[in-house]
Design a protein around this motif. Structure first.
Motif, short mmCIF file in Angstrom:
data_model
loop_
_atom_site.label_atom_id
_atom_site.label_comp_id
_atom_site.label_asym_id
_atom_site.label_seq_id
_atom_site.Cartn_x
_atom_site.Cartn_y
_atom_site.Cartn_z
N VAL A 44 -11.01 2.85 10.43
CA VAL A 44 -11.26 4.29 10.29
C VAL A 44 -10.68 4.78 8.96
O VAL A 44 -9.52 4.53 8.65
N GLN A 45 -11.51 5.49 8.22
CA GLN A 45 -11.16 5.89 6.85
C GLN A 45 -10.05 6.95 6.81
O GLN A 45 -10.06 7.92 7.55
N SER A 46 -9.10 6.76 5.89
CA SER A 46 -8.03 7.74 5.73
C SER A 46 -7.37 7.55 4.35
O SER A 46 -7.94 6.92 3.46
N ALA A 47 -6.21 8.13 4.20
CA ALA A 47 -5.41 7.95 2.98
C ALA A 47 -3.94 8.07 3.37
O ALA A 47 -3.62 8.45 4.50
N THR A 48 -3.06 7.78 2.42
CA THR A 48 -1.64 7.68 2.75
C THR A 48 -0.96 9.04 2.83
O THR A 48 -1.29 9.94 2.07
N VAL A 49 0.03 9.15 3.73
CA VAL A 49 0.70 10.44 3.93
C VAL A 49 2.23 10.39 3.80
O VAL A 49 2.87 11.41 4.03
N LEU A 50 2.80 9.28 3.41
CA LEU A 50 4.27 9.25 3.35
C LEU A 50 4.80 9.34 1.91
O LEU A 50 5.92 8.95 1.61
N HIS A 51 3.96 9.87 1.02
CA HIS A 51 4.32 10.17 -0.37
C HIS A 51 3.13 10.94 -0.94
O HIS A 51 2.18 11.24 -0.22
N SER A 52 3.14 11.21 -2.24
CA SER A 52 2.11 12.10 -2.78
C SER A 52 1.00 11.37 -3.52
O SER A 52 0.14 12.01 -4.11
N ASN A 53 1.00 10.03 -3.51
CA ASN A 53 0.08 9.34 -4.41
C ASN A 53 -1.38 9.43 -3.98
O ASN A 53 -2.27 9.37 -4.81
N GLY A 54 -1.62 9.57 -2.67
CA GLY A 54 -2.99 9.70 -2.20
C GLY A 54 -3.76 8.40 -2.25
O GLY A 54 -4.90 8.36 -2.72
N ASP A 55 -3.14 7.32 -1.78
CA ASP A 55 -3.81 6.01 -1.78
C ASP A 55 -4.77 5.93 -0.59
O ASP A 55 -4.40 6.21 0.54
N ALA A 56 -6.01 5.46 -0.87
CA ALA A 56 -7.00 5.39 0.20
C ALA A 56 -6.77 4.15 1.04
O ALA A 56 -6.44 3.09 0.52
N LEU A 57 -6.93 4.30 2.35
CA LEU A 57 -6.76 3.16 3.23
C LEU A 57 -7.68 3.29 4.43
O LEU A 57 -8.29 4.34 4.67
#
Lengths: 826, 164
Positions: A44-57
């Protein structure tokens, strides 16, 4: 494919590349419980939330539960990479102590309640106060970790419905200065640059930005440039010996609180050597003569005295900036949370303006964010600003918003700047605010001067609502606790620091009765019967996509224009950088490529502030000096810090973070690999200071300021002499004290472990960002160590100056996968 | 020779000194309001510097005062002392800011007078000082107004018994 312990090697394997080349892809993934990719039911498409970089995962789902994560190879931000917090942090979603039902305070105790009871109490108290005391008695404090749709809904409720000016986000603690500095220089919030500037830059200057720990994947990009042909040269300004400092050509470690003087000296050198693009300056800026006059009396020798940095090093740094052909600058908390924050951050913009280095590949400014969705807090107006970067001092902007919401313009508070968080707290302390609704943040650990914060939040007369996923220190003080769904359990969008918008889809159901923040806010609006001027419901949407569509209409025509974006467009693809509209259907990589800035009086987000006093510039004055699309070069004079060291408090205390934790550890403290890597608070002192006092690694020290004291084990690190560092992550939820000091890590139980017991209540006059980097502190040894080292990571800025016998590493449960460009193992 | 200018410089010296003192008194009284407290200290430093600079520049015009020391002596009783604890703290805050604003306005105007004279006398040095100091005095003026505007709505719409 190879396995790698990403606790021991936070940045993973190098994939070197040269200037102008595409950053190679490296896909990082981590699946729990021995699963491999074939076992996963769906991604399931998302992005990272434990910092501000906005890495897609992509989130791996197995049997209705999250089972792991994998970086998205095709995304422009991370090219497949993930940081340690992303790889391991999701496990916190499954913690057995998640909140699963609302709690209300009865007879002094928080007891379970059903949603109707809890929401009736929240809406009922709001209504009572509105009737008795008016909207000025109601305040909201949100976060940088919810989704765009939730912020916009909250902003509509607070500004358009309730009509209070008391709304802020905890972005006040992390990115208020980023936003303000962009507004001051360019007329509006919005990053000029792009992460791809790393691919092109020949000089990268990092100001108070320990990117290696705060945005690990962005640092990985820089490391890969450094490992490749024709690497960029780095300038690092930081009082600690960070990984960035290790890699830097020039490292300046100024005395805390003197950043502005240092910047003025760098600009003095740039002007004196005429490293100025006069043609660009004359066509695209105003204010250069003021700057020249301001920095005239700031030669390196004067700054050397004030900042305690060798004049030769300042010259070398200026030479680096002056000789750059493609200069990328990044700024973070070392500037934002320090004395004269906005004034110093604006001087970084000024370096680019006088050098004419904006809007081209490699020539960018990144006034960084600290949190994953901070940009959305700002653009949606959940930080108190008007949504869509509208200008509260421009009546036409207020009318525009009133039309959109179909309310009387007078209902939208715009008689003054929005009330910043620390002032909201002051009003609560004084009793004029009687209701505070906190969403997704933990002020009882993250705000300065915690004893005071606890006193304010615990007041009988203050009705405190806390909406969160765990019973945080703040939630323990609440009158009503609302259990929220988190990342992976709800759908929404968010935007990173280089304006890249990602969609994060719901992967699994939230636990028990927990509900998405958006649903709770919509329920609140319904119960309050918030209506427009025709009596129809003010909030017209019922789900995330509906909120996004409403936001698109609000953002249309503004600098943060989302009108050309849709969930469908974001689904399955890489992130897209705003503005996205008819003119830029595929998004916009760099702002201001044409040298035209949003400074027109009718369009700008702000008329600006005095950088030193914070006083807003009067609209008439701004209009008279109409910059007409030019950027504003705003100089500022140095003012000494407010709490200098003295005989009783000879050290300067600075606080910060470690790579392995986020904020108050509510999630990362519940992810075993991360918690083991940095299990408890420590204090850093320089080798010089430790020798002078006879202190050794692992000794128990007590750090005391006017506000309180903290006890921590000593790490002798590469920090500047005279400065002590405490990580701010450690509160009390996993100690006997619960929400306050009491027994934990303390010789006699009276001393805390939260760094913010010590920090002062003081903020930058322009951005209103609280200051965490300049407190005067006393340090004493309470007990000698037993020979074991401090519980501080050895992989990062907290690494010891001498071998202490242990190294930060994970175990077999920390092995993550790396797929390198050639498909081979590392 | 320049009896009137000497008097104007003396008045200005007194007003800057008293403004500095007033700022420090207000800072003391509002320690729990950091923006006001620290702002007062920062801006008092400017006024102290202006007064110090005036001593040097005014010497040629017969200004015979010593360098500023012991601020506070000249500060009058406009919002002083005993009444402070008794009054509504919200109203006291507004009253203090209004007092600072009035004082700053006087100082700005005083510098205008000096700047005009300096121009007529073709005294570049005094003119530069007057222009630089006036700019900072105007910023002090804008600052007190901004604080009034930021807090007036909350103070005016809250019942006085909220005071803590």
């Amino acid at each position: 494919m190879g396995r790698i312990d990403r606790i021991a090697e936070p940045w993973g394997t190098r994939t070197p590349y040269g200037p102008g080349e595409t950053w190679p892809t490296r896909v990082d993934s981590y699946l729990a419980d021995g699963l491999d990719e074939h076992d996963v039911d769906r991604w399931v498409q998302s992005a990272t939330v434990l910092h501000s970089n906005g890495d897609a995962l992509d989130i791996a789902v197995k049997d209705g539960r999250i089972a792991g994560v994998r970086g998205r190879a095709g995304d422009r931000v991370n090219h497949g990479r993930l940081g340690p917090k992303d790889l391991y942090g999701w496990q916190a979603n499954h913690s057995p102590d998640r909140l699963t039902e609302p709690l209300v305070r009865r007879g002094g105790e928080l007891v379970p309640a059903d949603w109707d009871t809890a929401m009736d109490a929240v809406a009922g108290r709001t209504r009572e106060l509105l009737d008795e005391r008016g909207p000025g008695s109601v305040g909201f404090y949100t976060t940088g970790q919810l989704f765009l749709e939730e912020y916009y809904t909250l902003a509509v409720i607070a500004h358009g419905g309730i009509g209070t000016n008391h709304l802020d986000g905890n972005t006040r603690l992390c990115t208020a200065t980023a936003g303000e500095s962009l507004k001051e220089s360019f007329g509006s919030d919005g990053q000029p640059g792009s992460y791809t500037d790393v691919d092109h830059a020949d000089v990268i200057a990092l100001y108070g930005h320990n990117v290696a720990e705060t945005q690990t994947v962005l640092w990985t990009r820089m490391l890969d440039r450094l490992a490749g042909p024709n690497p960029p040269r780095l300038l690092c300004v930081d009082p600690r010996q960070t990984p960035v400092a290790d890699a830097a050509t020039v490292h300046l470690a100024p005395r805390p609180g003197t950043n502005l003087m240092l910047m003025n000296a760098l600009l003095h050198e740039i002007v004196a050597h005429d490293w100025v693009d006069h043609d660009w300056v004359s066509r695209h800026t105003t204010g250069f003569d003021d700057l020249r006059a301001q920095v005239a009396d700031c030669p390196p020798e004067r700054a050397a005295e004030v900042c305690d940095v060798p004049a030769g090093d300042i010259r070398a740094a200026a030479q680096l900036l002056g000789s750059a052909e493609r200069l990328l600058s990044t700024v973070l908390q070392g500037f934002y949370q320090s004395h004269q924050a906005t004034a110093a951050a604006v001087q970084v913009n000024n370096v680019h303006l006088v050098r004419g280095m904006l809007g081209r590949p490699g020539c960018g400014v990144l006034q960084m964010n600290g949190q994953p969705t901070a940009q959305n807090t700002r653009e949606c107006g959940a930080d108190g600003d008007l949504p869509g970067f509208r200008n509260w001092a421009n009546p036409a902007h207020v009318e525009d918003l009133a039309r959109l919401w179909n309310v009387d313009p007078l209902r939208i508070p715009h008689y003054g700047p929005p009330t910043n968080l620390m002032q909201i707290l002051r009003y609560a302390e004084q009793g004029s605010i009687r209701f505070l609704y906190v969403t997704g943040t933990n002020p009882a650990v993250s705000l300065p001067e915690l004893a005071r914060v606890r006193r304010v939040l615990a007041q009988e007369r203050l009705f405190l609502v806390v909406q969160d996923i765990f019973l945080t220190e703040t939630a323990q003080l609440a009158d009503v606790v609302l259990p929220a769904a988190t990342w992976g359990e709800k759908t929404g969008t968010f935007t990173n620091v280089d304006r890249t918008v990602h969609l994060s889809e719901k992967a699994v159901d939230p636990p028990g009765g927990a509900r998405p923040d958006l649903d709770i806010l919509l329920d609140y609006a319904r119960r309050l019967e918030l209506a427009d001027q025709d009596g129809a419901p003010l909030v017209t949407w019922t789900d995330a996509e509906g909120a996004f569509e409403a936001w698109k209409a609000c953002s249309a025509g503004r600098p943060c224009d989302y009108s050309g974006l849709s969930y469908d467009q974001l689904r399955g693809r890489s992130g897209i950088q705003w503005p996205v509209n008819d003119a830029h259907p595929g998004g916009t990589e760099r702002l201001y490529a044409d040298g035209v800035f949003p400074t027109d009086p009718g369009y700008c987000e702000t008329y600006g502030r005095d950088l030193v006093t914070g006083a807003p510039v009067e609209p008439t004055a701004y209009r008279a000096a109409n910059p007409s699309g030019r950027a504003l070069i705003k100089p500022a004079e140095y003012v000494p810090p407010h709490e200098p060291p003295d005989d009783a408090h000879p050290f300067v205390l600075t606080t910060g973070r470690t790579l392995y934790h986020f904020h108050t550890r509510t999630k990362t403290g519940r992810a075993p690999q991360l918690q083991r890597a940095a299990p408890d608070v420590w204090v850093e002192v320089s080798d010089d200071d430790a020798r002078a006092h006879g202190w050794d690694e692992g000794d128990l020290l007590r750090i005391t300021t006017e506000r309180g004291s903290v006890e921590a084990r000593l790490r002798i690190s590469g920090i500047r002499p005279g400065v002590v560092f405490l990580p701010f992550h450690y509160g009390y939820w996993d100690t006997p004290g619960g929400y306050r000091p009491g027994g934990a890590n303390s010789a006699d139980g009276a001393h805390g472990r939260a760094a913010n017991e010590l920090t002062p209540t003081d903020w930058d006059p322009a951005s209103k960002q609280p200051l965490f980097k300049t407190a005067a502190a006393a340090v004493e040894r309470i007990a000698a160590g037993d020979g074991s080292p401090a519980p501080a990571p050895t992989t990062t800025a907290s690494r010891p100056v001498r071998d202490v016998g242990t190294h930060t590493r994970g175990d077999e449960r920390s092995l993550a996968l790396e797929t390198l460009p050639d498909g081979g193992a590392r | 020779m320049m009896v009137r200018l000497t008097a104007a410089l003396r008045d200005l010296y007194r007003d800057e000194t008293e403004l500095a003192a007033a700022l420090l008194r207000v800072a003391d009284r509002h320690g729990a309001d950091p923006e006001l407290h620290h702002g007062c200290h920062d801006l008092a430093r400017w006024s102290e510097q202006h007064a110090t600079d005036l001593v040097e520049a005014g010497r040629r015009y017969g200004l015979g005062v010593s360098e500023p020391a012991g601020y506070g002596a000249g500060y009058g009783a406009a919002v002083d002392g005993a009444a402070a604890d008794a009054v509504d703290p919200g109203l006291l805050l507004l009253a203090d800011l209004r007092d600072l604003h009035r004082r700053s306005a006087g100082v700005v105007l005083d510098w205008d007078v000096v700047a005009q004279a300096a121009q007529a006398l073709r005294d570049r040095e005094l003119l530069a000082l007057a222009q630089a100091s006036r700019t900072q005095a105007e910023r002090q003026l804008a600052w007190s107004k901004a604080l009034v505007k930021a807090s007036a709505a909350q103070i005016m719409t809250s019942p006085p018994q909220d005071a803590s």
